[in-house]
Design a protein around this motif. Structure first.
Motif, PDB file in Angstrom:
ATOM      1  N   GLU A   1       0.855  -1.204   0.000  1.00 36.49           N
ATOM      2  CA  GLU A   1       0.000   0.000   0.000  1.00 36.49           C
ATOM      3  C   GLU A   1       0.891   1.255   0.000  1.00 36.49           C
ATOM      4  O   GLU A   1       0.703   2.165  -0.803  1.00 36.49           O
ATOM      5  CB  GLU A   1      -0.871  -0.071   1.262  1.00 36.49           C
ATOM      6  CG  GLU A   1      -1.831   1.031   1.500  1.00 36.49           C
ATOM      7  CD  GLU A   1      -3.244   0.684   1.023  1.00 36.49           C
ATOM      8  OE1 GLU A   1      -3.930   1.589   0.591  1.00 36.49           O
ATOM      9  OE2 GLU A   1      -3.629  -0.499   1.074  1.00 36.49           O
ATOM     10  N   GLU A   2       1.863   1.287   0.877  1.00 38.12           N
ATOM     11  CA  GLU A   2       2.738   2.452   0.997  1.00 38.12           C
ATOM     12  C   GLU A   2       3.613   2.608  -0.258  1.00 38.12           C
ATOM     13  O   GLU A   2       3.812   3.718  -0.748  1.00 38.12           O
ATOM     14  CB  GLU A   2       3.592   2.299   2.268  1.00 38.12           C
ATOM     15  CG  GLU A   2       4.510   3.453   2.597  1.00 38.12           C
ATOM     16  CD  GLU A   2       3.815   4.819   2.711  1.00 38.12           C
ATOM     17  OE1 GLU A   2       2.585   4.865   2.931  1.00 38.12           O
ATOM     18  OE2 GLU A   2       4.516   5.849   2.542  1.00 38.12           O
ATOM     19  N   ALA A   3       4.092   1.481  -0.781  1.00 33.94           N
ATOM     20  CA  ALA A   3       4.934   1.541  -1.989  1.00 33.94           C
ATOM     21  C   ALA A   3       4.132   2.124  -3.159  1.00 33.94           C
ATOM     22  O   ALA A   3       4.626   2.979  -3.902  1.00 33.94           O
ATOM     23  CB  ALA A   3       5.446   0.147  -2.336  1.00 33.94           C
ATOM     24  N   CYS A   4       2.891   1.679  -3.322  1.00 32.92           N
ATOM     25  CA  CYS A   4       2.075   2.173  -4.437  1.00 32.92           C
ATOM     26  C   CYS A   4       1.719   3.649  -4.230  1.00 32.92           C
ATOM     27  O   CYS A   4       1.664   4.427  -5.181  1.00 32.92           O
ATOM     28  CB  CYS A   4       0.807   1.334  -4.588  1.00 32.92           C
ATOM     29  SG  CYS A   4       1.163  -0.304  -5.246  1.00 32.92           S
ATOM     30  N   ARG A   5       1.501   4.030  -2.990  1.00 33.00           N
ATOM     31  CA  ARG A   5       1.192   5.437  -2.700  1.00 33.00           C
ATOM     32  C   ARG A   5       2.408   6.305  -3.083  1.00 33.00           C
ATOM     33  O   ARG A   5       2.271   7.358  -3.699  1.00 33.00           O
ATOM     34  CB  ARG A   5       0.864   5.577  -1.204  1.00 33.00           C
ATOM     35  CG  ARG A   5       0.126   6.859  -0.827  1.00 33.00           C
ATOM     36  CD  ARG A   5       0.042   7.051   0.674  1.00 33.00           C
ATOM     37  NE  ARG A   5       1.343   7.147   1.324  1.00 33.00           N
ATOM     38  CZ  ARG A   5       2.184   8.180   1.216  1.00 33.00           C
ATOM     39  NH1 ARG A   5       1.837   9.224   0.521  1.00 33.00           N
ATOM     40  NH2 ARG A   5       3.366   8.159   1.817  1.00 33.00           N
ATOM     41  N   ARG A   6       3.601   5.838  -2.744  1.00 35.30           N
ATOM     42  CA  ARG A   6       4.810   6.605  -3.077  1.00 35.30           C
ATOM     43  C   ARG A   6       5.023   6.667  -4.597  1.00 35.30           C
ATOM     44  O   ARG A   6       5.392   7.705  -5.137  1.00 35.30           O
ATOM     45  CB  ARG A   6       6.046   5.975  -2.406  1.00 35.30           C
ATOM     46  CG  ARG A   6       6.020   6.148  -0.904  1.00 35.30           C
ATOM     47  CD  ARG A   6       7.215   5.470  -0.233  1.00 35.30           C
ATOM     48  NE  ARG A   6       7.046   5.436   1.210  1.00 35.30           N
ATOM     49  CZ  ARG A   6       7.913   4.897   2.059  1.00 35.30           C
ATOM     50  NH1 ARG A   6       9.012   4.333   1.628  1.00 35.30           N
ATOM     51  NH2 ARG A   6       7.679   4.907   3.363  1.00 35.30           N
TER      52      ARG A   6
END
Ligand SMILES: Cc1ncc(COP(=O)(O)O)c(C=O)c1O
Length: 454
Positions: free
Chosen positions: A430-435
């Protein structure tokens, strides 16, 4: 019934492959199993001096919910002792431990429906990587050409750069290797490469490809095989992800190795590489080649002179595990592993759709552990290269993925990046895709600002 030809491997072998010599000891080792023979042959250390009493491995219940592998009193314990331990700790045969080779030969017959008729055999290696390298080394001469699926696993590109051959990129798309492009290359060869010998081999990754995630359908494989016969090249089938198939049941394409007899009425053109890395352990470094004896022997000749053989400990471990499971048990284990990756794929896609919709595109894989994502960093140019951006902005934002150029043999630009969903948990995904979303949006904004000022 038309007769089945066995192709002659000799003309495919490189000059170098003919220079390696048998060492005069190892070539006699097979005779040691002759009943009644007393061997004074090899300089083996006496294993009674080794400091190990036994090796005990504790097994987990398999992901498929199967009973454990061993039939012993405690089925969760696999013990290597006595003669097994001696074998595990001692020098072994160059092609592989005979009982493991027997198991794998039966397994290949079971999976690919190829009878054991002497036209093919199995050897093991320290990972399929070693076997692929040694095969290419045994084939390629100075003036040879190798057709290479593009984009491609970069683990091959490093050693191919050091081999005396020229790479010819063959495009792959969401359906894997594109036979139409292959045909174009071959049918125009005399014009594009006047006076040059036709390519000797094609290297391809047919299932859940690294990096594209694509799996080539059977219809395309058939076209490729027909071209292989027509233009007389070998097919190097690197099927490291074959057992990570999680598409619709019963729809997995048969292997090139399985199809070659039916399609071309011939044997020996397909050189198949399998790996235990993705389904048993990558650290065990165990893979196997299934090919014409001429190819296996050429590879073994390099092994005998360089590493002597694949480590015996891991071969015995693998054999004990596989013998406990049997072919069906191993396949059931693999199906459990594949189901694990399907749920990882689903998780990653869900998250990626949430954050990257309209900013990135990809084809849903039916095998393997990769998504090959086209990042739309310029709204009006879907092909804008993303390599620099991934090396700089993405890293600065705290997200790492492999820029697509790493998979291009001739290092061409590409908008794609490879992400691996094999070990990432949902919160990190989730965090990787947000970044990644932030990186794309910022890059787009910069590109638009630059357009306005010009
Ligand atoms: C396509 C492909 N082939 C071969 C290998 C090497 O596998 P092994 O661990 O069996 O050497 C890999 C490893 O990631 C791979 O992706």
């Amino acid at each position: 019934m038309s007769s089945i030809a066995t192709i002659d491997i000799a003309p495919f072998l490189s000059q170098k492959s003919k220079l390696w010599k048998n060492d005069g000891i190892r070539s006699l080792m097979a005779l040691e199993s002759t009943p009644g023979i007393i061997s004074l042959l090899a300089g083996r250390p006496n294993s009674s001096t080794f400091p190990f009493e036994s090796i005990t491995l504790k097994l987990k219940p398999t992901l498929a919910g199967l009973p454990p592998a061993t039939a012993g009193a405690d089925p969760f314990t696999l013990t290597i002792e006595g003669e097994d331990l001696n074998e595990a700790l001692q020098y072994g045969m160059t092609p592989g431990a005979p009982r493991l080779l027997d198991w794998l030969t039966n397994f290949q017959t079971h999976v690919h429906k190829r009878v054991q008729d002497g036209s093919w055999k199995v050897n093991v290696g320290s990972g399929s990587q070693e076997l692929i390298y040694r095969t290419c080394d045994s084939l390629m001469n100075d003036d040879d050409f190798l057709l290479i699926e593009t984009p491609v696993y970069p683990g091959t590109l490093g050693f191919l750069a050091a081999l005396p051959c020229t790479l010819i990129e063959v495009n792959a798309d969401a359906q894997g290797l594109n036979p139409t492009h292959l045909e174009t290359i071959l049918s125009t060869w005399d014009t594009t490469h006047p006076g040059k010998r036709y390519p000797k081999a094609l290297y391809t990754i047919p299932s859940g490809s690294n990096p594209t995630g694509a799996s080539i359908p059977e219809a395309r494989k058939i076209e490729v095989l027909k071209l292989a016969k027509k233009y007389n090249f070998l097919v190097l089938e690197d099927d490291a992800y074959a057992f990570l198939y999680y598409g619709p049941e019963g729809q997995q394409a048969r292997s090139y190795f399985a199809l070659e007899v039916e399609v071309n009425a011939e044997k020996g053109r397909v050189v198949r590489f399998d790996s235990f890395s993705k389904v048993v352990s990558s650290g065990m470094r165990l893979g196997y080649i299934t090919a014409a004896p001429g190819i296996c022997n050429a590879v073994a000749l390099i092994t005998t002179n360089t590493s002597l053989h694949t480590p015996s400990v891991t071969q015995v471990m693998a054999y004990k595990l596989l013998a406990g499971w049997g072919p069906e048990g191993f396949l059931a284990h693999c199906a459990g592993v594949a189901a694990f990756y399907r749920s990882r794929r689903d998780m990653f896609e869900r998250v990626a759709h949430k954050h990257l919709s309209g900013l990135a595109e990809w084809a849903t894989p039916v095998a393997g552990m990769f998504l090959y994502i086209r990042l739309r960093v310029q709204a009006n140019n879907p092909d804008a290269d993303t390599a620099e951006l991934m090396r700089t902005k993405a890293v600065a934002k705290g997200v790492l993925a492999v820029p697509g150029t790493a998979f291009m043999p001739l290092r061409g630009p590409t908008p794609f990046v490879r992400i691996s969903f094999s070990i990432i948990e949902e919160a990190e995904a989730e965090e990787a895709c947000r970044r990644l979303r932030e990186v794309i949006l910022e890059t787009r904004a910069e590109a638009e600002a630059a357009m306005r000022t010009t």
